[in-house]
Design a protein around this motif. Structure first.
Motif, PDB file in Angstrom:
ATOM      1  N   LEU A   1     -19.670  15.245  92.450  1.00 45.83           N
ATOM      2  CA  LEU A   1     -18.933  15.241  92.411  1.00 45.83           C
ATOM      3  C   LEU A   1     -17.373  15.352  91.999  1.00 45.83           C
ATOM      4  N   ASP A   2     -16.538  15.915  92.246  1.00 44.57           N
ATOM      5  CA  ASP A   2     -14.543  15.941  91.575  1.00 44.57           C
ATOM      6  C   ASP A   2     -14.021  14.920  92.094  1.00 44.57           C
ATOM      7  N   ARG A   3     -12.610  15.249  92.178  1.00 45.39           N
ATOM      8  CA  ARG A   3     -11.685  14.060  92.397  1.00 45.39           C
ATOM      9  C   ARG A   3     -11.889  14.269  94.308  1.00 45.39           C
ATOM     10  N   ASP A   4     -10.905  15.555  93.948  1.00 45.28           N
ATOM     11  CA  ASP A   4     -11.043  15.723  95.799  1.00 45.28           C
ATOM     12  C   ASP A   4     -11.896  15.656  96.217  1.00 45.28           C
ATOM     13  N   SER A   5     -13.447  15.296  96.039  1.00 52.87           N
ATOM     14  CA  SER A   5     -14.229  15.355  97.247  1.00 52.87           C
ATOM     15  C   SER A   5     -14.691  13.941  97.056  1.00 52.87           C
ATOM     16  N   ALA A   6     -14.201  12.928  96.335  1.00 55.27           N
ATOM     17  CA  ALA A   6     -14.710  11.714  95.858  1.00 55.27           C
ATOM     18  C   ALA A   6     -13.370  11.008  96.707  1.00 55.27           C
ATOM     19  N   ALA A   7     -12.787  11.963  97.125  1.00 52.38           N
ATOM     20  CA  ALA A   7     -11.573  10.145  97.431  1.00 52.38           C
ATOM     21  C   ALA A   7     -11.876   9.497  98.290  1.00 52.38           C
ATOM     22  N   LEU A   8     -12.558   9.693  99.207  1.00 49.22           N
ATOM     23  CA  LEU A   8     -12.314   9.116 100.244  1.00 49.22           C
ATOM     24  C   LEU A   8     -13.865   8.191 100.091  1.00 49.22           C
ATOM     25  N   LEU A   9     -14.689   7.674  98.937  1.00 49.97           N
ATOM     26  CA  LEU A   9     -15.615   7.101  98.772  1.00 49.97           C
ATOM     27  C   LEU A   9     -14.941   5.459  98.480  1.00 49.97           C
TER      28      LEU A   9
END
Length: 254
Positions: A235-243
């Motif tokens: 993941l990058d930070r954007d796609s992981a933002a809701l984890l």
């Protein structure tokens, strides 16, 4: 399942490509060949650029398989996944074999059986996949079939999946997007010894959260990756933002 989070999609692609090179090398050392499943789409751009430029891959010992393709679309179409794979892999590195899905075959079900028979000849060493905005894995839209043992299926594409294809620029309008596709089945993907799942970009954040932290269920197709013991999700930070753990995870196991 291991989750790795990177600051940028470029770093994500570099890390995934490094692992892909190693996985292919391990397979060649183990059995004299590597059998690989290749994905397409915007999530794979940086990864494939690095992988195909890597100097240590014995491509002459690699046999590759197609993950999915639109029904009825000729390979000359800009959105054809056969065209994508030819331009981004086949013409760059020349693997020993690449088994394409002919989405414009007269009988798509027969095409599923043809390529499925080739796929079943031996185990798959590594599969490259992504996660769709609606949580799909390959073109298995929700609710996905978690039970079928067939290697490939003819599937109906839902509206969210088709809108994603427009949003990524593959088609100008929703009406242009085919309504059916040939897709590798969920169980066939899970049969790979190792799975590398690449999911950059903020538009994937909701699907990432639902599929990686929610329950395993057909409504969230890629959630099935939680059950595979050798899956790494990049993941990058954007796609992981809701984890829930994204804020404390670095560019390593999370």
């Amino acid at each position: 399942m291991e989750i790795r989070i990177f600051d940028t999609k470029q770093e994500l692609g570099q890390a995934a490509a490094a692992r892909a090179v190693a996985a292919i090398g391990e397979a060649v050392a183990r059995s004299g060949e590597a059998r690989v499943i290749a994905a397409t789409g915007a999530s794979q751009f940086e990864f494939l650029d690095v992988l195909t430029a890597a100097p240590r891959v014995e491509w002459g010992k690699v046999e590759m398989f197609h993950l999915d393709e639109y029904v009825g679309l000729p390979d000359s179409h800009p959105a054809s996944f056969r065209r994508y794979l030819r331009e981004r892999i086949l013409e760059r590195v020349h693997p020993r074999a690449f088994h394409f899905l002919a989405g414009d075959a007269a009988d798509p079900a027969a095409e599923c059986r043809r390529v499925g028979a080739l796929l079943r000849r031996a185990p798959v060493d590594v599969a490259f996949v992504g996660i769709g905005e609606n949580g799909h894995l390959a073109f298995n839209d929700p609710p996905a079939d978690f039970e079928t043992l067939e290697p490939y299926l003819v599937v109906e594409l839902d509206a969210d999946c088709r809108r994603q294809q427009v949003g990524e620029g593959w088609f100008a309008t929703l009406d242009e997007v085919p309504r059916r596709a040939i897709s590798m089945s969920i169980r066939q993907i899970l049969a790979a010894r190792e799975i590398l799942c690449l999911v950059p970009d903020a538009r994937k954040a909701r699907a990432v959260s639902e599929c990686l932290e929610g329950a395993v269920r057909p409504r969230h197709p890629a959630s099935i990756l939680q059950t595979h013991g050798a899956t790494t999700v990049y993941l990058d930070r954007d796609s992981a933002a809701l984890l829930g753990r994204a804020k404390r995870a670095g560019p390593g196991p999370a």
